[in-house]
Enzyme design. Structure first.
Site, PDB file in Angstrom:
ATOM      1  N   GLU A 151      -1.995  30.214 141.818  1.00  0.00           N
ATOM      2  CA  GLU A 151      -1.348  29.698 140.790  1.00  0.00           C
ATOM      3  C   GLU A 151      -0.932  30.897 139.972  1.00  0.00           C
ATOM      4  O   GLU A 151      -1.007  30.906 138.525  1.00  0.00           O
ATOM      5  CB  GLU A 151      -1.923  28.478 139.783  1.00  0.00           C
ATOM      6  CG  GLU A 151      -2.216  27.269 140.594  1.00  0.00           C
ATOM      7  CD  GLU A 151      -2.566  25.964 140.081  1.00  0.00           C
ATOM      8  OE1 GLU A 151      -2.885  25.856 138.759  1.00  0.00           O
ATOM      9  OE2 GLU A 151      -2.507  25.078 140.722  1.00  0.00           O
TER      10      GLU A 151
ATOM     11  N   GLU B 154      -3.291  22.487 147.316  1.00  0.00           N
ATOM     12  CA  GLU B 154      -3.978  21.792 146.229  1.00  0.00           C
ATOM     13  C   GLU B 154      -3.095  20.354 146.042  1.00  0.00           C
ATOM     14  O   GLU B 154      -2.002  20.469 145.709  1.00  0.00           O
ATOM     15  CB  GLU B 154      -4.029  22.494 144.858  1.00  0.00           C
ATOM     16  CG  GLU B 154      -5.188  23.338 145.004  1.00  0.00           C
ATOM     17  CD  GLU B 154      -5.555  23.914 143.621  1.00  0.00           C
ATOM     18  OE1 GLU B 154      -5.352  23.323 142.744  1.00  0.00           O
ATOM     19  OE2 GLU B 154      -5.888  25.143 143.568  1.00  0.00           O
TER      20      GLU B 154
HETATM   21  O1  AHR Z   1      -8.496  21.892 141.298  1.00  0.00           O
HETATM   22  C1  AHR Z   1      -8.586  22.372 140.127  1.00  0.00           C
HETATM   23  C2  AHR Z   1      -7.740  23.213 139.442  1.00  0.00           C
HETATM   24  O2  AHR Z   1      -6.318  22.758 139.478  1.00  0.00           O
HETATM   25  C3  AHR Z   1      -7.498  24.758 140.318  1.00  0.00           C
HETATM   26  O3  AHR Z   1      -8.553  25.414 139.980  1.00  0.00           O
HETATM   27  C4  AHR Z   1      -6.313  25.098 139.965  1.00  0.00           C
HETATM   28  O4  AHR Z   1      -5.566  25.924 141.172  1.00  0.00           O
HETATM   29  C5  AHR Z   1      -5.378  24.023 139.767  1.00  0.00           C
HETATM   30  O5  AHR Z   1      -4.529  23.983 138.574  1.00  0.00           O
END
Ligand code: AHR
Length: 528
Positions: free
Chosen positions: A200, A332
């Protein structure tokens, strides 16, 4: 909104299927499987998971330490390992997440008594004592039989630190890194299947403009190398995953893919990450357990946006990469709910209901339909955090509905997508209009034809006729996940409230008739 959704749904079902009409005739839905027209392979790595240093995801959930009364092997809890082995986790992403961009690997190797201690600033200000470091992670990955997905620190680290880490992990004992690893107890190098070049970077990873990130990416992609002897040639080389978009924002997709299209011999990437949570709006406020039909419909609708996001990013990637060399890696995803009452801020602890199992199945179906581009994905997260497979409390452990979906989808691992055509129908809740049924068929590696069916309607059963033109389908048998209530959960006292049950279909006029319970996920093998 309604129109937009229906358009998206119809496109979804026609992307690798016949056209879908949004109507609800009350008649059985015919799902026609075109068994003679196999599609792309569904990479088993779409069933990857994510284990961040966050809350009790690692400490307590995976790592208890060798001296714990909880049964463990070298500090890693045995009940969790056994459960994860059973769902054949293909790869596990570690150590973050936002944590990765503040992680300094040297804090987590060597004598545990001398390891670095820091504050996990992103996640509740917990003390991080680095008891779980590189050796413990690779031990864990080996115990569960998963490949390693290591996310390196681009945000607050250096290229030197990152390249030293991967050399420490992968190089042999003739090198400084390899010698150091051997001195710390592991002479054999490990393989790194995937490397995340930042996390991110548009947000917690440094809030970089896409073009700035792309310039950083080139250097990391060039200088951070696996030296493992078995990773020196295709197809086994370490896969470099660049930071990509969030949800529907295409700036990073454009920026990184444009840079990639102009690359020279000196650098490359094999994957572009997509992060997309089911959340409806930020901050996450939907409850884990205390919810009704409206919240169910809204979250499910939000989940189905995954298809729109993948389609939009794939179109941009196709422009720069028509041969689909770069995979879209959804590293994610999952439902992000309000924290459970009484749990610490920043620990992201939530329960996991039948609704979440349905959401997991819908996501897998989306990934499968886009198997030509989506070749890896990681649910967030593995244990005790967000949409977890496993919840623990001290020595207790339970398997969530999402865990059971992973188990039911095992036939999808490395299977071949097979086209299906069906009328998805409609399920309406207030202003929300959803498809009533979802379906994906695959030819599994064992040669069997498997069909996943989701009945999204929380009230009505759905009668389905499964037809395979040119083939007399004789029977269908497998498992169904459902429960009396959409918000049914498993608890430590009642761990099997939501658990798969057997289901079968009967032959009728050369097709197979199946009855899908309301709010259910069905996975059956079709006897041809
Ligand atoms: O999964 C939780 C968080 O969500 C992670 O650390 C981040 O990459 C995302 O914003």
């Amino acid at each position: 909104m309604k129109h937009k959704f229906l358009t998206a749904a119809m496109l979804a079902f026609s992307a690798f299927a016949g056209p879908a009409l949004a109507q609800d005739s009350g008649q059985p839905t015919t799902v026609t499987i075109d068994a003679g027209r196999p599609g792309p392979k569904i990479d088993r790595n779409i069933f990857g998971q994510f284990a961040e240093h966050l809350g009790t995801g690692i400490y307590g959930g995976v790592w208890v330490g060798e001296d714990s009364a909880i049964p463990n092997v070298r500090g890693i809890r045995s009940d969790v390992v056994a459960a994860l082995r059973a769902i054949r986790v293909p790869n596990v992403r570690w150590p973050g997440g936002c944590f990765a961009d503040e992680y300094h690997w040297r804090d987590g190797v060597g004598d545990p008594a001398k390891r670095g201690v820091s504050i996990n600033w992103n996640w509740g200000g917990a003390i991080e004592n680095n008891a779980f470091g590189t050796h413990e992670f690779f031990d864990f990955a080996e115990q569960i039989g998963a490949d390693a997905y290591v996310a390196i620190n681009v945000g607050s680290g250096t290229i030197e630190e990152a390249s030293d880490w991967i050399a420490y992990i992968t190089a042999d004992e003739r090198t400084t890194g390899g010698r150091e690893r051997a001195a710390n107890g592991h002479p054999e190098p490990w393989k790194v299947k995937y490397i995340g070049l930042g996390n991110e970077s548009w947000g917690c990873g440094g809030n970089m403009r896409p073009q700035y990130y792309a310039d950083e990416l080139k250097r990391y992609a060039r200088f951070v190398r696996s030296f493992h002897p078995e990773q020196q040639a295709a197809p086994n080389m370490m896969q470099r995953v660049a930071v990509g978009p969030s949800d529907g924002d295409t700036a990073y997709t454009e920026g990184v893919m444009e840079a990639w299209s102009k690359k020279d011999w000196s650098w490359d990437i094999e994957g572009l990450s997509l992060h997309s949570y089911t959340v409806v709006r930020w901050p996450p406020a939907y409850e884990s357990v205390d919810f009704g039909a409206q919240e169910y419909a809204e979250l499910t609708q939000a989940t189905l946006k995954m298809e729109d996001h993948i389609r939009a990013h794939s179109a941009i990637m196709d422009k720069y990469d028509p041969d689909k060399k770069v995979a879209l890696v959804v590293d994610e995803w999952g439902v992000w709910l309000a924290k459970l009452p009484g749990t610490p801020e920043g620990f992201l602890q939530q329960q996991n209901s039948l609704r979440d199992g349905i959401i997991a199945a819908l996501n897998f179906n989306v990934f499968a339909r886009h198997a030509d581009r989506v070749r890896a994905a990681n649910i967030a997260q593995m244990v005790n955090v967000l949409q977890a497979m496993i919840l623990t409390d001290g020595d207790k452990m339970l398997l969530t509905p999402t865990y059971h979906i992973h188990r039911m989808y095992l036939p999808f691992q490395d299977a071949t997508l097979v086209p299906v055509a069906f009328d998805a129908g409609e399920y309406r809740q207030g202003e929300v209009v959803l498809p009533r049924i979802d379906a994906v068929a695959v030819r599994a590696t064992d040669g069997k034809l498997w069909l996943s069916l989701v009945n999204l309607d929380p009230e009505r059963t759905a009668d389905v006729r499964v037809a395979i033109p040119g083939v007399r389908a004789r029977a269908a048998a497998g498992t169904v996940l459902t429960a009396p209530r959409i918000n049914a959960i498993n608890t430590f006292d009642a761990p099997d409230t939501v658990a798969p049950q057997p289901i079968s279909g009967r032959a009728a006029d050369g097709a197979v008739a199946l009855q899908l319970p309301a709010k259910s996920v069905v996975m059956v093998a079709i006897e041809e």
